[in-house]
Design a protein around this motif. Structure first.
Motif, PDB file in Angstrom:
ATOM      1  N   ARG A  18       0.828  -1.220   0.000  1.00  0.00           N
ATOM      2  CA  ARG A  18       0.000   0.000   0.000  1.00  0.00           C
ATOM      3  C   ARG A  18       0.854   1.259   0.000  1.00  0.00           C
ATOM      4  O   ARG A  18       1.830   1.344   0.713  1.00  0.00           O
ATOM      5  CB  ARG A  18      -0.906   0.017   1.245  1.00  0.00           C
ATOM      6  CG  ARG A  18      -1.870   1.188   1.287  1.00  0.00           C
ATOM      7  CD  ARG A  18      -2.050   1.742   2.693  1.00  0.00           C
ATOM      8  NE  ARG A  18      -0.809   2.266   3.244  1.00  0.00           N
ATOM      9  CZ  ARG A  18      -0.338   3.500   3.007  1.00  0.00           C
ATOM     10  NH1 ARG A  18      -1.000   4.347   2.264  1.00  0.00           N
ATOM     11  NH2 ARG A  18       0.818   3.899   3.540  1.00  0.00           N
ATOM     12  N   SER A  20       0.310   5.814  -1.224  1.00  0.00           N
ATOM     13  CA  SER A  20      -0.667   6.836  -1.628  1.00  0.00           C
ATOM     14  C   SER A  20      -0.218   7.493  -2.930  1.00  0.00           C
ATOM     15  O   SER A  20       0.531   8.461  -2.901  1.00  0.00           O
ATOM     16  CB  SER A  20      -0.789   7.901  -0.531  1.00  0.00           C
ATOM     17  OG  SER A  20      -1.130   7.316   0.702  1.00  0.00           O
ATOM     18  N   ASN A  78      -4.558  19.389  -4.404  1.00  0.00           N
ATOM     19  CA  ASN A  78      -5.084  18.018  -4.470  1.00  0.00           C
ATOM     20  C   ASN A  78      -5.955  17.821  -5.717  1.00  0.00           C
ATOM     21  O   ASN A  78      -5.961  16.732  -6.304  1.00  0.00           O
ATOM     22  CB  ASN A  78      -5.892  17.682  -3.216  1.00  0.00           C
ATOM     23  CG  ASN A  78      -4.991  17.424  -2.010  1.00  0.00           C
ATOM     24  OD1 ASN A  78      -3.840  17.027  -2.168  1.00  0.00           O
ATOM     25  ND2 ASN A  78      -5.509  17.656  -0.818  1.00  0.00           N
ATOM     26  N   HIS A 130      -5.871   7.248  -1.710  1.00  0.00           N
ATOM     27  CA  HIS A 130      -5.052   8.384  -1.261  1.00  0.00           C
ATOM     28  C   HIS A 130      -5.940   9.311  -0.427  1.00  0.00           C
ATOM     29  O   HIS A 130      -6.853   9.944  -0.933  1.00  0.00           O
ATOM     30  CB  HIS A 130      -4.465   9.129  -2.464  1.00  0.00           C
ATOM     31  CG  HIS A 130      -3.362  10.068  -2.097  1.00  0.00           C
ATOM     32  ND1 HIS A 130      -2.234  10.264  -2.876  1.00  0.00           N
ATOM     33  CD2 HIS A 130      -3.194  10.868  -1.012  1.00  0.00           C
ATOM     34  CE1 HIS A 130      -1.444  11.149  -2.288  1.00  0.00           C
ATOM     35  NE2 HIS A 130      -2.010  11.533  -1.153  1.00  0.00           N
ATOM     36  N   GLN A 131      -5.654   9.343   0.860  1.00  0.00           N
ATOM     37  CA  GLN A 131      -6.441  10.165   1.785  1.00  0.00           C
ATOM     38  C   GLN A 131      -5.950  11.605   1.766  1.00  0.00           C
ATOM     39  O   GLN A 131      -4.764  11.858   1.528  1.00  0.00           O
ATOM     40  CB  GLN A 131      -6.321   9.607   3.206  1.00  0.00           C
ATOM     41  CG  GLN A 131      -6.833   8.183   3.331  1.00  0.00           C
ATOM     42  CD  GLN A 131      -6.581   7.629   4.726  1.00  0.00           C
ATOM     43  OE1 GLN A 131      -7.110   8.130   5.700  1.00  0.00           O
ATOM     44  NE2 GLN A 131      -5.781   6.579   4.823  1.00  0.00           N
ATOM     45  N   MET A 132      -6.861  12.527   2.052  1.00  0.00           N
ATOM     46  CA  MET A 132      -6.517  13.958   2.024  1.00  0.00           C
ATOM     47  C   MET A 132      -7.146  14.734   3.181  1.00  0.00           C
ATOM     48  O   MET A 132      -8.363  14.654   3.387  1.00  0.00           O
ATOM     49  CB  MET A 132      -7.041  14.587   0.721  1.00  0.00           C
ATOM     50  CG  MET A 132      -6.342  14.149  -0.526  1.00  0.00           C
ATOM     51  SD  MET A 132      -7.350  14.580  -1.972  1.00  0.00           S
ATOM     52  CE  MET A 132      -8.423  13.152  -2.077  1.00  0.00           C
ATOM     53  N   ALA A 133      -6.269  15.483   3.879  1.00  0.00           N
ATOM     54  CA  ALA A 133      -6.772  16.483   4.827  1.00  0.00           C
ATOM     55  C   ALA A 133      -7.033  17.792   4.074  1.00  0.00           C
ATOM     56  O   ALA A 133      -7.762  18.653   4.576  1.00  0.00           O
ATOM     57  CB  ALA A 133      -5.741  16.708   5.922  1.00  0.00           C
ATOM     58  N   GLY A 134      -6.429  17.930   2.917  1.00  0.00           N
ATOM     59  CA  GLY A 134      -6.538  19.153   2.124  1.00  0.00           C
ATOM     60  C   GLY A 134      -7.859  19.273   1.401  1.00  0.00           C
ATOM     61  O   GLY A 134      -7.946  19.073   0.189  1.00  0.00           O
ATOM     62  N   ARG A 174       7.669  14.133  -6.747  1.00  0.00           N
ATOM     63  CA  ARG A 174       7.142  13.674  -5.449  1.00  0.00           C
ATOM     64  C   ARG A 174       6.745  12.197  -5.535  1.00  0.00           C
ATOM     65  O   ARG A 174       7.001  11.415  -4.606  1.00  0.00           O
ATOM     66  CB  ARG A 174       5.940  14.542  -5.079  1.00  0.00           C
ATOM     67  CG  ARG A 174       5.381  14.200  -3.723  1.00  0.00           C
ATOM     68  CD  ARG A 174       4.250  15.123  -3.352  1.00  0.00           C
ATOM     69  NE  ARG A 174       3.262  14.392  -2.576  1.00  0.00           N
ATOM     70  CZ  ARG A 174       2.009  14.772  -2.402  1.00  0.00           C
ATOM     71  NH1 ARG A 174       1.584  15.882  -2.937  1.00  0.00           N
ATOM     72  NH2 ARG A 174       1.183  14.044  -1.693  1.00  0.00           N
ATOM     73  N   ARG A 179       9.945   6.336   0.350  1.00  0.00           N
ATOM     74  CA  ARG A 179       8.990   6.141   1.449  1.00  0.00           C
ATOM     75  C   ARG A 179       9.737   6.440   2.752  1.00  0.00           C
ATOM     76  O   ARG A 179      10.785   5.868   3.001  1.00  0.00           O
ATOM     77  CB  ARG A 179       8.502   4.687   1.502  1.00  0.00           C
ATOM     78  CG  ARG A 179       7.997   4.088   0.205  1.00  0.00           C
ATOM     79  CD  ARG A 179       6.577   4.505  -0.125  1.00  0.00           C
ATOM     80  NE  ARG A 179       5.591   4.431   0.924  1.00  0.00           N
ATOM     81  CZ  ARG A 179       4.921   3.312   1.268  1.00  0.00           C
ATOM     82  NH1 ARG A 179       5.171   2.169   0.657  1.00  0.00           N
ATOM     83  NH2 ARG A 179       4.013   3.328   2.218  1.00  0.00           N
ATOM     84  N   ARG A 181       9.629   6.889   7.066  1.00  0.00           N
ATOM     85  CA  ARG A 181       8.934   6.685   8.342  1.00  0.00           C
ATOM     86  C   ARG A 181       9.874   6.990   9.501  1.00  0.00           C
ATOM     87  O   ARG A 181      11.101   6.862   9.379  1.00  0.00           O
ATOM     88  CB  ARG A 181       8.465   5.227   8.481  1.00  0.00           C
ATOM     89  CG  ARG A 181       7.267   4.860   7.597  1.00  0.00           C
ATOM     90  CD  ARG A 181       6.044   5.695   7.903  1.00  0.00           C
ATOM     91  NE  ARG A 181       4.852   5.272   7.210  1.00  0.00           N
ATOM     92  CZ  ARG A 181       4.456   5.694   6.008  1.00  0.00           C
ATOM     93  NH1 ARG A 181       5.194   6.566   5.334  1.00  0.00           N
ATOM     94  NH2 ARG A 181       3.329   5.276   5.473  1.00  0.00           N
TER      95      ARG A 181
HETATM   96  C1  LIG Z   1      -5.401  11.925   7.208  1.00  0.00           C
HETATM   97  C2  LIG Z   1      -4.479  12.060   6.019  1.00  0.00           C
HETATM   98  C3  LIG Z   1      -4.447  13.269   5.327  1.00  0.00           C
HETATM   99  C4  LIG Z   1      -3.648  13.389   4.183  1.00  0.00           C
HETATM  100  N1  LIG Z   1      -3.718  14.550   3.446  1.00  0.00           N
HETATM  101  C5  LIG Z   1      -3.110  14.604   2.244  1.00  0.00           C
HETATM  102  C6  LIG Z   1      -3.363  15.705   1.351  1.00  0.00           C
HETATM  103  O1  LIG Z   1      -4.168  16.603   1.611  1.00  0.00           O
HETATM  104  N2  LIG Z   1      -2.703  15.702   0.163  1.00  0.00           N
HETATM  105  C7  LIG Z   1      -1.831  14.712  -0.197  1.00  0.00           C
HETATM  106  O2  LIG Z   1      -1.302  14.761  -1.315  1.00  0.00           O
HETATM  107  N3  LIG Z   1      -1.599  13.647   0.621  1.00  0.00           N
HETATM  108  C8  LIG Z   1      -2.225  13.563   1.810  1.00  0.00           C
HETATM  109  N4  LIG Z   1      -2.045  12.463   2.628  1.00  0.00           N
HETATM  110  C9  LIG Z   1      -1.144  11.388   2.215  1.00  0.00           C
HETATM  111  C10 LIG Z   1       0.112  11.387   3.065  1.00  0.00           C
HETATM  112  O3  LIG Z   1       0.955  12.440   2.651  1.00  0.00           O
HETATM  113  C11 LIG Z   1       0.804  10.011   2.936  1.00  0.00           C
HETATM  114  O4  LIG Z   1      -0.046   9.025   3.484  1.00  0.00           O
HETATM  115  C12 LIG Z   1       2.136   9.996   3.647  1.00  0.00           C
HETATM  116  O5  LIG Z   1       3.048  10.861   3.007  1.00  0.00           O
HETATM  117  C13 LIG Z   1       2.747   8.602   3.687  1.00  0.00           C
HETATM  118  O6  LIG Z   1       2.877   8.110   2.378  1.00  0.00           O
HETATM  119  P1  LIG Z   1       2.245   6.705   1.958  1.00  0.00           P
HETATM  120  O7  LIG Z   1       0.761   6.788   2.250  1.00  0.00           O
HETATM  121  O8  LIG Z   1       2.523   6.595   0.492  1.00  0.00           O
HETATM  122  O9  LIG Z   1       2.920   5.644   2.779  1.00  0.00           O
HETATM  123  C14 LIG Z   1      -2.818  12.318   3.769  1.00  0.00           C
HETATM  124  C15 LIG Z   1      -2.847  11.120   4.495  1.00  0.00           C
HETATM  125  C16 LIG Z   1      -3.678  10.985   5.589  1.00  0.00           C
HETATM  126  C17 LIG Z   1      -3.729   9.655   6.312  1.00  0.00           C
END
Ligand SMILES: Cc1cc2nc3c(=O)[nH]c(=O)nc-3n(C[C@H](O)[C@H](O)[C@H](O)COP(=O)(O)O)c2cc1C
Length: 200
Positions: A18, A20, A78, A130-134, A174, A179, A181
């Protein structure tokens, strides 16, 4: 494109695969698979079994107007990439318990767990999440007529992996990035804050 997690210890295959992505393919997700994702979310655990999650689901190929409505709630950075995903969701949390109307301070936590279940089920079907807070929760509330009982918490893009070349150059960079952590030593303590947990 694969971006396997460079895990230090063996982890479950779906967790390792997995990630994003930003580059989605213009290909619809079958309704039967969407049903399986939501079913996985439904079987997530929650405080008092309240199940405080709700998902707004917009399918670009079924209802482009509805899709664009949710897309317009995302921040511009986004929208650039999420516009190509075939499905957008908004994850909402119900902020008070049904049984006594007190604040459910684990509602966001439970929604996050449900999205994690959905995400791993999706990965098993070759679908990336792909989750987003934005995104703008106030606008989301307006355009999707969300009641005050529920809080828009997260936007989610879902779909199959596309072409790196479909992204603007800075997004391609990007996408190709490593990756990252925090080290395990910073996220697990033995008994007391700051006391190292002696992993092998
Ligand atoms: C709650 C949450 C909000 C996030 N918001 C954004 C966002 O607004 N835009 C974006 O491009 N990625 C967003 N991400 C993705 C994170 O940047 C990404 O999960 C993190 O960099 C780790 O990368 P990976 O998911 O590929 O392991 C978000 C992830 C989560 C869980």
């Amino acid at each position: 494109m694969e971006k396997l997690a460079p895990a230090h210890y063996p982890i479950q295959d779906l967790i390792q695969r997995r990630w994003s992505p930003l580059a989605f393919r213009d290909r619809p997700i079958p309704m039967t698979d969407l049903a399986r994702l939501l079913e996985a979310a439904r079987w997530s655990p929650s405080s008092y079994n309240e199940q405080p999650w709700v998902f707004l689901v917009a399918e670009k190929y079924i209802n482009p107007t509805g899709f664009n409505k949710l897309l317009s709630c995302l921040v511009e950075a986004n929208q650039v990439w999420a516009a190509r995903a075939p499905v957008l969701m908004i994850g909402l949390a119900k902020n008070h318990f049904a049984h006594n109307n007190t604040v459910n301070r684990h509602a966001f936590y439970d929604l996050g767990a449900a999205v994690a279940y959905l995400t791993l089920q999706a990965m098993d079907l070759g679908i990336y999440v792909h989750q987003m807070a934005g995104f703008d929760p106030v606008k989301t509330r307006e355009v999707a007529q969300v009641p005050s009982s529920h809080e828009p918490v997260v936007a989610i893009a879902l779909g199959y992996y596309g072409e790196l070349s479909s992204l603007p150059p800075n997004y391609q960079e990007r996408e190709r990035g490593p990756r990252n952590r925090n080290p395990l030593k910073d996220i697990a303590f033995r008994d007391t804050w700051g006391d190292s947990f002696p992993l092998p």
